[in-house]
Write a protein that holds these residues in place. Sequence first.
Motif, PDB file in Angstrom:
ATOM      1  N   THR A  56     -16.022 -24.806  18.479  1.00 37.33           N
ATOM      2  CA  THR A  56     -17.034 -24.239  19.680  1.00 37.33           C
ATOM      3  C   THR A  56     -16.038 -23.963  20.621  1.00 37.33           C
ATOM      4  N   ARG A  67     -25.594 -21.223  28.555  1.00 44.49           N
ATOM      5  CA  ARG A  67     -25.495 -19.830  27.811  1.00 44.49           C
ATOM      6  C   ARG A  67     -24.394 -19.636  26.875  1.00 44.49           C
ATOM      7  N   VAL A  68     -24.791 -19.093  25.557  1.00 40.34           N
ATOM      8  CA  VAL A  68     -23.524 -18.633  25.144  1.00 40.34           C
ATOM      9  C   VAL A  68     -24.104 -17.219  24.550  1.00 40.34           C
ATOM     10  N   TYR A  69     -23.017 -16.365  24.149  1.00 43.72           N
ATOM     11  CA  TYR A  69     -23.351 -15.024  23.408  1.00 43.72           C
ATOM     12  C   TYR A  69     -22.587 -14.826  22.289  1.00 43.72           C
ATOM     13  N   GLU A  70     -23.073 -14.155  21.061  1.00 39.79           N
ATOM     14  CA  GLU A  70     -22.272 -13.731  20.036  1.00 39.79           C
ATOM     15  C   GLU A  70     -21.195 -12.873  20.332  1.00 39.79           C
ATOM     16  N   LYS A  97     -15.102 -23.137  24.117  1.00 37.90           N
ATOM     17  CA  LYS A  97     -15.532 -23.313  25.612  1.00 37.90           C
ATOM     18  C   LYS A  97     -14.722 -22.917  26.751  1.00 37.90           C
ATOM     19  N   ARG A 106     -18.386 -26.596  28.698  1.00 37.02           N
ATOM     20  CA  ARG A 106     -19.446 -25.576  28.370  1.00 37.02           C
ATOM     21  C   ARG A 106     -19.904 -24.804  29.782  1.00 37.02           C
ATOM     22  N   SER A 107     -20.466 -23.663  29.502  1.00 34.02           N
ATOM     23  CA  SER A 107     -21.042 -22.745  30.782  1.00 34.02           C
ATOM     24  C   SER A 107     -22.110 -24.024  31.450  1.00 34.02           C
ATOM     25  N   ASN A 156     -19.688 -18.032  18.667  1.00 34.46           N
ATOM     26  CA  ASN A 156     -20.663 -17.912  20.040  1.00 34.46           C
ATOM     27  C   ASN A 156     -19.516 -18.435  21.163  1.00 34.46           C
ATOM     28  N   ALA A 157     -19.571 -17.648  22.182  1.00 34.96           N
ATOM     29  CA  ALA A 157     -18.694 -17.846  23.234  1.00 34.96           C
ATOM     30  C   ALA A 157     -19.712 -18.235  24.450  1.00 34.96           C
ATOM     31  N   PRO A 158     -19.108 -19.174  25.472  1.00 35.43           N
ATOM     32  CA  PRO A 158     -19.874 -19.247  26.286  1.00 35.43           C
ATOM     33  C   PRO A 158     -20.181 -18.225  27.366  1.00 35.43           C
TER      34      PRO A 158
END
Lengths: 331, 286
Positions: free
Chosen positions: B10, B26-29, B12, B21-22, B40-42
Amino acid sequence: MPTTVPAYGKEAAGRLAAMADVTASDGALRRFLHGLPGVDAVGLQARAATLGTRSIKTSAKAYAIDLAISMIDLTTLEGADTPGKVRALCAKGVHPDPTDRTTPKVAAICVYPDMVATAKEALAGSGIHVASVATAFPAGRAALPVKLADTRDAVAAGADEIDMVIDRGAFLSGRYLAVFEEIKAVKEACARPDGSAAHLKVIFETGELETYDNVRRVSWLAMLAGADFIKTSTGKVAVNATPPVTLLMLEAVRDFRAATGVQVGVKPAGGIRTTKDAIKYLVMVNETLGEEWLTADWFRFGASSLLNDLLMQRQKLSTGRYSGPDYVTVD
Amino acid sequence: MSDRLSVLKTYKLYVGGKFPRSESGRVYEVTDTEGGWLANAPLASRKDARDAVVAARKAFGGWSGATAYNRGQILYRVAEMLQGRREQFAAEVAAAEGVSPAAAAAQVDAAVDRWVWYAGWSDKVAQIAGSANPVAGPYFNLSSPEPTGVVAVLAPQESSFLGLVSVLAPVIVTGNTAVVVAAERAPLPALSLAEVLATSDLPGGVVNLLSGRTAELAAPLAAHQDVNALDLTGAGAELATELETAAADNLKRVLRPRAADWTADPGTERLLAFLETKTVWHPMGV
């Protein structure tokens, strides 16, 4: 429910006299205080945590920030306090943000008794109160005549409000009547020759009282003795105001009003440094006591660094960009 | 024998020495150059940017007050840790930029060397940027370079690791603290660099790493009154102009984007861009 009267008004004494039977002797007072329902610690903490999750944004946030600023007892209680520092703090209290004159002024400046005269002079005509700690603050370990002299000195120097500390040693060893009599004596010492009186805030130092049950008991004890305000902490020990303890005191104030009709104020102090924290407390007041308490007459924050954070948030709301510590004063 | 499920990481943010985490959740691919999913990155929000600036400001006193020798030692330690994770970074760079394993390894080696090169500058930059000035009077007159403060860095978009190291190291070696917005499409090497920084005696808050939309994060950073300088390397021309306008409000130092060959010898330009000159007059006492 009896009609509500303010704790500092003339009728309050009569209401308290009606409760005289529970304070008639040490035994009666003990039976009464230990007869108060026990505190559900888990429930209390969960309730305080839930009230801390409300989302307060935009116009509501702007209102809350201004309200919080107007409720601050801006405090300097250091051994190194100088008249110059007290005057600077007073100037900040009058105009917290010199770049924006719509910023409300704070409620009071809180100082040691020997600085009262200085603060009074600096605040002349501003409408801001001078609050003075007294009774051998912060330990409260002095003989009663010394504490009373301390109080009278501060009142004579012009203090509008007195923040006294209770004798935690007496309370924890179960000598409740001694604590009760001491608060009554200090309340009498708050009287001025012209018949008016300085308002009395009673500091419990909840961080030293060990249990929630004790906090509920001492809240009732102080209100029965005539406290105008009940205050959590001195800010001088490891644990200061926490949301659960403050919620418990708010509930005690609510129950006390239901029983006697006397309205008492609450002041959490110490450890409240951010706007977010302050807003959580305001939500708690509104949900527990209602709007009547959402004024500087009935709710205060004892704080020093909180004001700068409120001002930075205020600037963020008005300009849209994040502010920084370079744009508020260093106290 | 049963097939083992490998454990996915994960990714972060890195703010104030911690890995949150954010705030927005939210995260994005993040994908490789072929469009295959990597992780997935924050997707950091403006509040994460605000928190990062607060952390950077808090760390500034200690970091800028540390001796130049001490800062150099810590940066050298970072290079040691990077060396130990060489394979991991090479794999991440290869995936992120679609280059061959050999080219990726060469980039990582160059990045480690660059870090060491900048580490060496910590106690030498004052000799280059400072001076003893001749004045008409019985005074010593000395100018010395001082760190600017909190620097917001938009890391280059096309070079996810070598480029990142090349913009970050010169900012912090002189005593500044940094809030870095990682390359939008390839943030994974940057987020892994945070793990290296966290285990290299670098005080928490000196470097804060955010991943997300560069434009979304850069706007509040450029307007932030408590950010002292802005490195626009990772901003496109249009965005850079907008940000420079916002940055003018509190007179931030701004380093404009320009074409860069990250493999070339960097020179001292980036070191000197985020320094303030302090000049003192001192009586000679004769």
